[in-house]
Write an enzyme that holds these catalytic residues in place. Sequence first.
Site, short mmCIF file in Angstrom:
data_model
loop_
_atom_site.label_atom_id
_atom_site.label_comp_id
_atom_site.label_asym_id
_atom_site.label_seq_id
_atom_site.Cartn_x
_atom_site.Cartn_y
_atom_site.Cartn_z
N ASP A 102 -0.77 -1.25 -14.60
CA ASP A 102 0.05 -0.69 -14.66
C ASP A 102 0.49 -0.08 -16.16
O ASP A 102 0.22 -1.00 -17.38
CB ASP A 102 1.09 -0.93 -14.05
CG ASP A 102 1.19 -1.66 -12.97
OD1 ASP A 102 0.59 -1.47 -12.67
OD2 ASP A 102 1.65 -2.83 -12.47
N1 URA Z 1 -0.66 -6.18 -10.43
C1 URA Z 1 -0.35 -5.93 -11.24
O1 URA Z 1 1.43 -5.84 -10.39
N2 URA Z 1 -0.09 -4.69 -11.84
C2 URA Z 1 -0.98 -4.89 -13.08
O2 URA Z 1 -0.80 -3.96 -13.91
C3 URA Z 1 -2.71 -5.23 -12.57
C4 URA Z 1 -2.36 -6.61 -11.82
#
Ligand code: URA
Length: 234
Positions: free
Chosen positions: A102
Amino acid sequence: MRLNKYIADAGICSRRKADELIANGNVKLNGAVIKEMGCTVSEGDKVEVNGRLIEATGKKVYVAVNKPLGYITSMDDDRDRATVAELVADIPERLFPVGRLDYNTTGLLIMTNDGQMAYTLTHPKHEVFKTYVAKVEGVISDSRIVRLRKGVDIGGFVTSPARVKVIKQMPRYAIVEIQIREGKNRQVRKMFAAVGNRVQELQRTAIGEIRLGRLMEGHYRKLTKQEIEYLKSL
Ligand code: URA
């Protein structure tokens, strides 16, 4: 070399995706659209994908990147946000990220021009444990940990067993290490939200046996021979 392998070797996509590009008429060989499967490329041939000349030098590059906050895991962005491509801009080969993190997640991201490996690593059948360290709001009780370990409903999907370890519990927050094999969108954040602890910060520290270690944010390092062998063995 077969055309689909040539395209994958150039770091464009997996071989299977290359077959789709060929079937859809997106690939030209020496100026002519080619839709024939199993076509081969010889020395000196010109291959274009979506109008762009590509080159498979055969040189495979594998790097570990420490993604900072505020970077998106893609090669370009229509909203002009910073992309992970900028972090490896001094590498001449066109690398792309294996899986995603993310915008607000930091930590380990593998980038490569080995289309086949990228595809294999992200295929659910081969998914390895990925390790995250989360700073979560509030107190995380034993019963919540058990629920996270067993699997929680994150909106129509029940997560498979996870490994969970509380590293530190402070009065207002906790630091928790969690290892999951799946890679659903925002999965770790949704898992903690499902048990009532909002994630404030999230960092990925390992993908299988590949570790982030002391790599500085925004920096990359080439994977070692052993690490590459390990990834190929998966
Ligand atoms: N889980 C999440 O919530 N975000 C990420 O970037 C990776 C795994």
